[in-house]
Every structure is written in structure tokens, then in C-alpha cells.
Scaffold this motif. Structure first.
Motif, PDB file in Angstrom:
ATOM      1  N   GLN A 109      27.999  -2.695  41.476  1.00 25.86           N
ATOM      2  CA  GLN A 109      26.749  -2.013  41.812  1.00 25.86           C
ATOM      3  C   GLN A 109      26.973  -0.903  42.843  1.00 25.86           C
ATOM      4  O   GLN A 109      27.819  -1.042  43.725  1.00 25.86           O
ATOM      5  N   ASP A 113      27.692  -6.434  36.435  1.00 24.43           N
ATOM      6  CA  ASP A 113      26.604  -5.664  37.049  1.00 24.43           C
ATOM      7  C   ASP A 113      27.133  -4.288  37.430  1.00 24.43           C
ATOM      8  O   ASP A 113      27.944  -4.153  38.342  1.00 24.43           O
ATOM      9  N   SER A 136      24.842  -1.735  37.916  1.00 26.56           N
ATOM     10  CA  SER A 136      23.604  -1.028  38.241  1.00 26.56           C
ATOM     11  C   SER A 136      23.826  -0.034  39.380  1.00 26.56           C
ATOM     12  O   SER A 136      24.811  -0.111  40.095  1.00 26.56           O
ATOM     13  N   TRP A 137      22.902   0.893  39.512  1.00 29.40           N
ATOM     14  CA  TRP A 137      22.952   1.924  40.559  1.00 29.40           C
ATOM     15  C   TRP A 137      24.250   2.717  40.538  1.00 29.40           C
ATOM     16  O   TRP A 137      24.894   2.914  41.563  1.00 29.40           O
ATOM     17  N   ASN A 155      24.067  -5.848  33.451  1.00 27.77           N
ATOM     18  CA  ASN A 155      23.063  -5.131  34.242  1.00 27.77           C
ATOM     19  C   ASN A 155      23.414  -3.649  34.279  1.00 27.77           C
ATOM     20  O   ASN A 155      24.355  -3.235  34.948  1.00 27.77           O
ATOM     21  N   SER A 211      20.963  -1.374  34.970  1.00 32.90           N
ATOM     22  CA  SER A 211      19.761  -0.760  35.547  1.00 32.90           C
ATOM     23  C   SER A 211      20.099   0.370  36.519  1.00 32.90           C
ATOM     24  O   SER A 211      21.208   0.451  37.034  1.00 32.90           O
ATOM     25  N   VAL A 250      21.292 -11.353  28.267  1.00 31.87           N
ATOM     26  CA  VAL A 250      20.375 -10.717  29.201  1.00 31.87           C
ATOM     27  C   VAL A 250      20.831  -9.285  29.404  1.00 31.87           C
ATOM     28  O   VAL A 250      21.982  -9.050  29.787  1.00 31.87           O
ATOM     29  N   ASP A 281      19.741  -5.775  31.255  1.00 33.17           N
ATOM     30  CA  ASP A 281      18.822  -5.112  32.180  1.00 33.17           C
ATOM     31  C   ASP A 281      19.050  -3.606  32.104  1.00 33.17           C
ATOM     32  O   ASP A 281      20.105  -3.106  32.475  1.00 33.17           O
ATOM     33  N   HIS A 306      16.488  -1.443  33.171  1.00 30.61           N
ATOM     34  CA  HIS A 306      15.345  -0.806  33.839  1.00 30.61           C
ATOM     35  C   HIS A 306      15.784   0.401  34.675  1.00 30.61           C
ATOM     36  O   HIS A 306      16.928   0.485  35.090  1.00 30.61           O
TER      37      HIS A 306
HETATM   38  C1  LIG Z   1      20.176  -5.925  38.005  1.00 35.14           C
HETATM   39  O1  LIG Z   1      20.400  -5.309  39.248  1.00 35.14           O
HETATM   40  C2  LIG Z   1      19.243  -5.016  39.991  1.00 35.14           C
HETATM   41  C3  LIG Z   1      19.638  -4.351  41.278  1.00 35.14           C
HETATM   42  O2  LIG Z   1      20.661  -3.464  41.136  1.00 35.14           O
HETATM   43  C4  LIG Z   1      18.459  -6.269  40.273  1.00 35.14           C
HETATM   44  O3  LIG Z   1      17.268  -5.949  40.946  1.00 35.14           O
HETATM   45  C5  LIG Z   1      18.143  -6.967  38.979  1.00 35.14           C
HETATM   46  O4  LIG Z   1      17.504  -8.184  39.254  1.00 35.14           O
HETATM   47  C6  LIG Z   1      19.418  -7.229  38.205  1.00 35.14           C
HETATM   48  N1  LIG Z   1      19.071  -7.794  36.907  1.00 35.14           N
HETATM   49  C7  LIG Z   1      19.527  -8.951  36.468  1.00 35.14           C
HETATM   50  C8  LIG Z   1      19.101  -9.379  35.120  1.00 35.14           C
HETATM   51  O5  LIG Z   1      20.258  -9.661  37.130  1.00 35.14           O
END
Ligand SMILES: *[C@@H]1O[C@H](CO)[C@@H](O)[C@H](O)[C@H]1NC(C)=O
Length: 776
Positions: free
Chosen positions: A391, A415, A417-418, A440, A442, A460, A462, A464
């Protein structure tokens, strides 16, 4: 305390499995929690108080007077607060305290007197105390009353001292404390003398040293059954590193010490590695370092990865004050660690090395570093890795992320994300390890194409906060997908359920979906409320502002604004009606003809208004010269001429106004030159037989250029372009431009035709007679 209960995060349940398909958590439901109001809280913190206020309500149970200037606490201040349970007086100026002031506060459990100027206390038993904080005061020796030994419920004890004696804590030795906070901020070093302190029975010991002095405390602290050790403010260099190791030797002796935490550490790289090496054979399982600053220089240090109990190393927030060094030296120490979990977050690290031999890592968390796409490229030693968190780094290419996982056969949770991830490759297919269950993605900049690059067995997903507009229909089916979060994107429609056959939770708030929302509201009445949790109470609008808080079931959208089909049908029908009308008008009413005529009429009017009069009044004797074929003479004489003359338009006809003795062509030219306008009555006959007369004239004089004002072409009968001999290119051009007036066969249209002709002469013109008289 959070540091003492560190559990591996990856064992938490990842998602809740709702028992329904394709249900939308459209609007965030707000659940109001009613907490039982049995406490009576009075907050008088940060008021600049110099003494305890007199107006406290007697039923107060929680009293906060922290961050004031109170210098005294007297019996009369609090004796009437018989229900008082919590008293917070931290950050004040109290110097002395007699514990007998609390003799009427039989329920007092929590007493915070930290950060005052206390140097002495008078003892009196306060049996009910569970939490007593006397840390960060000016005590010389540890403030321990033998009466504290009566507080058998005591759980937390905060103390401060500048000197220690071995048996200081003896009066409370029989208590089973959870937490002792010992502030040694003002601890004075006495030569080479080593002081010792026996602390019996506490689960956690937290020692706080002076924030700005080099670590020099020569202490011999022994604790029974210590589970958790925390040290705050350590300033270390290569010389005093041994001093810390000596203190730790005693503290880490017990077999139960599993958690070790360091806060605010400033150290050389060499000393840090020494600490790691010291702890490696110890029973410590979780090692956390928060706020680490590395100083001086980073050189290669030899590290022996002996068998270790350590499971997890977590370092959060590193400041590196060394700028020139070999990155590999730094990273190798971490990448080769024989532990299960490694967290290095919020650091300036730009990379992490691939372990040289098969690694023990199951969990790696590199949140908030500056890693790039080359991280773990072609790395096949992380074969036990189950969770990888990258992340908030600098990853850019989703394809490379997929490729990175190729040789991580145990990877289940990823993960990323970001980051700044995109997927722009058209041809290539992504290579993902099939084991990934939670992905993830997101808060990246992914678009619709991301669905071409998703691990096949993902459960799962993500997505978003990306830039997805549409879920493409032809993506490979994600049959295992149970939870899809696609909130905060640009979706205009709900995804079809066909692609996600196992889906049980779909999160799509903050998109631009409106049609499905309407359907959803309509259909939800028919679905039982067990399927849609908390309907309707928890489904409220959050956006737009004007509807905020409105229950979804009371929110109505107009059929048209959200039903695309209806909108398309409406537009379609309107268009159809228009097309039919226009076709009808064209076919039966000859609309184009009317349009053309009206258009020419307007142009003529316009031109007539803008042409200066003088320019016209050359030597004009006639308004118009008419040229026509013999075959059309009947029309000219019966229709055109009478009609024009009725309007006082003087006409030059070659058989009527001919000057004898001149050739036909001379006569024609003469006639043209004396006329304001020339009217040509065009028909197939005219084109075949007469046009040549004028061609010559046009060629010589160029008096009429195309579209000239002086030329009126009347098309009496249609002439096809093919029937015009190719040598008459001028005529062809004029015909192509349709700068002629068509003689309509229908009587009804003739009115407009004549109006157009008349408009051409709609001008007051002074004509000269043949005797040069002015005739108006
Ligand atoms: C994915 O990462 C974000 C933050 O970067 C977090 O808020 C979110 O819950 C995570 N999603 C999952 C499915 O773990």
C-alpha cells in the motif's frame, strides 16, 4: 494496551458472507448506538483554572481537570463527590498531595496525576484504586506508600524517580499489576555505580528515558513474569550501545517476555544491528520499533541469522540521516531475516531485496515506502508468502504486479492500494498466481481495462476509488468472486450479475447510477427484509445535498431521468415523427422547392437593398431582356411577359425590339447591355439550340460571372446534367449551383415563383427612353 496485544492481522476474517446474490449496499446505513448513560462526566480541562472549581455537581462520576494551572488539591474540593470514579488532573502544577483528601471518595478507581510537580506525597489508603498515575513528576525516590499494598485491585501504576533502590517496590510486591510505567526522565547517573531495582509481578514494564541525552542509565532491573517491555527515548551510538545491551540482558532474561517495543530511537546502524543480533536468540516473538532515526553511517554489518523465536519485526516511521551508503547493505539485513512477519512502513526505503534463499516470510507489509514496479521482480524465494501489502508506494503497472506474484505460490492476500496503478497493455494477458483470494486495488487510477487483469480465483476484489466507467460485458467470468467493492468510481450502470455468479456483496456507493437505483427501490418491496439488511431504516441518501438524510424508500426519480430505454424510445419516437413529417412534406408538398425559392427570394431582397443605385443607372432602357427558345415562346408570351408588364417592368424581346441591319448576335448583345437584368428561359430546347449564342458573348465580355446579380435563370422544364453538351461548362456550373428558379407545374406554387421574379426587380430604377428622356 495496544502494543501488548499484537496479533497477526492476516488471521482476521476478511469479509462477511451475506446470503444473497447481487445485493447492493447502496447507501451507507447509519446505526445509532445507544450507550447507557450511567456516568456523569464533567469536563473542565484547558480552562486556565488555578484551583479546583467550587461548583462541581455532586453526582459527578468522571471529572477531567487536566491541562490547567491547579497547584493544590484539598479535602473540601472533592469530598462531596461521593460517586467520583475517575479524576484526571494531569498537566497541572500540584507539588504536594495528601492521599487522605480522597477518604470520602470510596469509588475512586482512576487517578491521573501525571505531569505535575509532585515531589512528596502523604500516605493514606485508597483501596478502590485500579489506575494510579504519578509519572512525570519531580519525585526523587519512587513514591511508594506501604498503603498502596492495600489496593489489591491496582492494575496500572505510573511512577517517576531520579534514583532507585533495590527494594523500593517491596510494599507492592504481592500485587498482580498489568502495567508499570516508570519515568526515568530525570534519572541521574552516579559515576560508575550500578543501581538495581527488583520489580515483582507486572505483565508490562514501560521505561521512559530522557529524550535528549545519550543513553547512560546503568541499571539492573529484574522483573518476574514480564511479558511486555517497552522503552521510550533511546539515544544510541557505537560507544553507549553496550550500556543498553547490559540493561536489556537483565530485563530480557525471563522466558515469558514475548513483546518488545522501542519508541523514539536514535541510533547508528551498527548499534541497531547489534540490538537485533542480541534479541535474536531471546524468547521475544514480537519486536516493534516506532520512530527510528538512523545516524552517522551505514556500513556492512555481519548478522548471524541463528534460530530465533522472533516471529514479527515491525518498524514504523524511519528517518534516515545517512545519505551516502549502499542500499543493499541496509536491505540485506531485513530481506534475509528468518522470521514470519516483517513490517517496514513509512520509510524512505526505495526497494527491498529478493531473499537469496527460500524465505520464511509469510507476511510482508511495506506500506508507505517508495517502492517501484521492480519490487520482487523475478523473485522465486518467497514461496511461503501468504500476505503482501504494498500500500502507498510508487507502483505504476498492474501487469508487472501480476508478474511479480508469478513465483509466490502461497500468496493469498495482496494489497496494492494507494499506488498509481494502471493497466494499458492491449495485447498481453496478465500473469497472476492462481492462489490469490483477496486483491486490494483500491485508490489507484485503473479504468475499465482492469477487468482483463484480475487473478482468476479472486474472492474479494476491492476496486473502490478508481476510474471505472463500465464493467465490460465480455470479461472472463470471475466465478469465485464473492465481494466486489466498486464504490467511488464513474459507473453509470450496475454490472450484470452474469459475470459474477457467486457474488454475495457488491458495494457501489458514490457512482452515477440512477436507473438501477429506481429499479432497486421498486423491487425491494418484493424481496424479504431478511435479504436486504435493515431495509428501509438504514438506507438513506447521502448525495445530492438536498436529499441528504432522506430515506431511500421515499426518494423518487422521474421515469425519464433514469430510464435509459425510455429516454432512447422517447428520443427515437420524436425523431421518427420528425423524419416522417419531413418526408411527407418533401414528397407531397415539395418542401425543398419551397425552401429553395424562399432562400433565393431572401437573397435577392438582400442584394437589392445593398447595391448602390448609381451603379445600376448606366444607360439602361429596359428592366429585363428575355431570351428563350422558339419552342417555349408560347409560355413566354402568355405567362411571363404579361405578368412582368403588369408590374410595370419594361422588357426587351429580341423580335420586338430588334434593330434592323444588325446581326442577331449583335442585337442580343445590344439588348443585354441596355437591360438591368437578363432572363434566360431554360429548357432542353434552349440548351440545345440557343445557348451557343450567349456562350460567345460570355466568353468575350465576362460581364456575367457565375451567380451574377444580373442573371435570372428560369428552368421551364427539367434539364438533366447529362443532356447539357460538355462544352457549355458555364451553364453546367450554373445548373450545378442551382441558381435558377424552377417553373412549378402545380398552380398553387406559382404565387411564390412570381414573387421571386418580382423581387429581382424590386427597385426604383430610372430608365432612359430611347430619346434620352428620363422616365421613372
Ligand atoms: C483495501 O485497502 C483500503 C485502504 O487502502 C482499505 O480501506 C480497505 O478496507 C481494503 N479492502 C479490503 C477488502 O481489505
Amino acid at each position: 494496551d495496544s502494543h501488548c496485544n499484537i496479533m497477526p492481522k492476516d488471521k482476521e476474517p476478511i469479509f462477511k458472507n451475506f446470503n444473497f446474490v447481487c445485493v447492493m449496499a447502496l447507501i451507507v446505513g447509519i446505526k445509532i448506538q445507544f450507550s447507557e448513560e450511567s456516568e456523569f462526566t464533567v469536563d473542565r480541562s484547558k480552562r486556565g483554572l488555578t484551583q479546583v472549581p467550587k461548583d462541581l455537581p455532586p453526582k459527578t462520576t468522571v471529572l477531567d481537570m487536566s491541562q490547567n494551572h491547579i497547584s493544590e488539591l484539598q479535602f473540601s474540593d472533592i469530598n462531596f463527590l461521593s460517586g467520583l470514579e475517575v479524576l484526571i488532573l494531569s498537566h497541572n502544577r500540584i507539588q504536594q498531595l495528601n492521599f487522605s483528601v480522597f477518604r470520602f471518595n470510596q469509588d475512586l478507581e482512576y487517578l491521573d496525576l501525571s505531569y505535575n510537580q509532585l515531589w512528596t506525597i502523604s500516605c493514606h489508603p485508597v483501596v478502590s484504586l485500579k489506575h494510579l498515575d504519578l509519572s512525570f513528576n519531580n519525585f526523587d525516590t519512587l513514591p511508594i506508600c506501604k498503603e498502596f499494598g492495600n489496593s489489591i485491585q491496582l492494575d496500572f501504576l505510573g511512577l517517576s524517580a531520579t534514583k532507585l533502590q533495590q527494594l523500593d517496590l517491596l510494599p507492592i510486591a504481592h500485587l498482580h499489576l498489568s502495567y508499570i510505567l516508570l519515568d526515568l526522565n530525570g534519572y541521574a547517573v552516579k559515576g560508575n555505580e550500578i543501581e538495581s531495582l527488583r520489580i515483582l509481578n507486572t505483565k508490562k514494564l514501560h521505561l521512559v528515558f530522557h529524550p535528549n541525552s545519550l543513553f547512560s542509565v546503568q541499571l539492573n532491573i529484574s522483573v518476574n513474569k514480564l511479558e511486555c517491555l517497552e522503552l521510550t527515548n533511546l539515544k544510541l551510538n557505537d560507544e553507549n550501545c553496550e550500556v543498553l545491551i547490559n540493561v536489556l540482558s537483565e530485563l530480557t532474561r525471563g522466558p515469558s517476555l514475548l513483546n518488545f517495543t522501542l519508541n523514539h530511537v536514535e541510533t547508528t546502524w551498527k548499534c541497531l544491528v547489534t540490538i537485533f543480533q542480541f534479541l535474536w536468540p531471546k524468547p521475544v516473538e514480537y519486536l516493534n520499533i516506532y520512530n527510528l532515526t538512523i545516524i552517522e553511517n551505514i556500513r556492512k554489518e555481519y548478522f548471524t541469522y541463528s534460530k530465533t523465536a522472533l516471529k514479527s519485526l515491525k518498524i514504523e516511521h524511519i528517518t534516515n540521516r545517512v545519505f551516502l551508503f549502499s542500499q543493499n547493505v541496509l536491505y540485506t539485513v531485513f530481506s534475509e531475516m528468518n522470521i514470519l512477519m516483517l513490517t517496514i512502513s513509512d520509510t524512505p526505503f526505495i526497494h527491498m531485496l529478493c531473499p537469496q534463499k527460500p524465505s520464511t516470510f509469510k507476511f510482508l507489509n511495506f506500506t508507505h515506502n517508495v517502492f517501484t514496479d521492480s519490487i520482487f521482480e523475478n523473485c522465486s524465494t518467497l514461496d511461503r508468502l501468504e500476505t503482501l501489502i504494498l500500500q502507498k508506494n510508487g507502483l505504476k503497472d498492474l501487469f508487472k504486479v501480476g508478474l511479480m506474484t508469478k513465483d509466490m505460490p502461497s500468496l493469498e492476500i495482496l494489497d496494492v492500494s494507494w499506488n498509481s496503478l494502471e493497466f494499458n497493455r492491449r495485447e498481453e494477458n496478465c500473469t497472476w498466481v492462481e492462489s490469490i483470494v483477496v486483491l486490494n486495488l483500491s485508490s489507484n487510477i485503473l479504468s475499465d481495462s482492469v477487468f482483463r487483469c484480475v487473478p482468476p480465483r479472486v474472492t474479494v476484489l476491492d476496486l473502490h476509488n478508481n476510474r471505472i466507467k463500465n464493467i465490460p460485458k465480455q470479461i472472463t467470468k470471475l466465478e469465485a468472486l464473492k465481494e466486489l467493492n466498486i464504490a467511488f468510481n464513474y459507473l453509470t450502470d450496475l454490472p450484470g450479475c452474469g459475470t459474477f455468479t457467486s457474488l454475495s456483496a457488491l458495494i457501489i456507493d458514490h457512482n452515477s447510477i440512477s436507473r438501477e437505483l429506481r429499479e432497486f427501490i421498486k423491487n425491494i418491496g418484493q424481496i424479504s427484509s431478511e435479504v436486504v439488511e435493515d431495509w428501509p431504516g438504514s438506507y438513506k441518501c447521502a448525495y445530492p445535498e438536498s436529499y441528504k438524510g432522506t430515506q431511500l424508500q421515499n426518494f423518487h426519480m422521474s421515469q425519464l431521468s433514469c430510464n435509459t430505454t425510455l429516454l432512447v424510445v422517447t428520443i427515437g419516437v420524436t425523431m421518427l415523427v420528425l423524419v416522417v413529417t419531413v418526408t411527407f412534406l418533401c414528397m407531397y408538398m415539395d418542401l425543398p422547392w419551397y425552401l429553395r425559392m424562399v432562400c433565393q427570394w431572401t437573397q435577392t431582397q438582400h442584394r437589392a437593398r445593398n447595391t448602390p443605385l448609381e451603379e445600376l443607372q448606366r444607360n439602361l432602357q429596359f428592366h429585363a431582356f428575355i431570351s428563350y427558345s422558339e419552342h417555349d415562346s408560347a409560355w413566354v408570351k402568355n405567362e411571363l411577359v404579361p405578368c412582368l408588364e403588369k408590374e410595370d417592368i419594361r422588357i426587351c424581346l429580341h423580335e420586338r425590339n430588334f434593330v434592323p441591319g444588325k446581326s442577331i448576335i449583335e442585337n442580343i448583345i445590344n439588348c443585354i447591355e441596355k437591360s438591368y437584368k437578363s432572363i434566360f428561359v431554360l429548357s432542353p430546347n434552349f440548351v440545345q439550340s440557343e445557348w451557343c449564342h450567349y456562350e460567345l458573348y460570355f466568353a468575350h465580355h465576362k460581364l456575367f460571372h457565375e451567380g451574377s446579380d444580373n442573371l435570372i435563370l428560369i428552368l421551364l422544364e427539367p434539364i438533366s446534367q447529362n443532356s447539357i453538351p460538355s462544352k457549355y461548362h458555364k451553364l453546367k456550373a450554373l445548373m450545378a449551383k442551382r441558381t435558377y428558379l424552377e417553373w412549378p407545374t402545380e398552380k398553387s406554387k406559382r404565387g411564390l415563383f412570381w414573387a421571386n421574379i418580382r423581387a429581382a426587380f424590386n427597385i426604383k430604377l430610372a430608365l432612359v427612353t430611347e430619346n434620352n428622356d428620363v422616365n421613372t
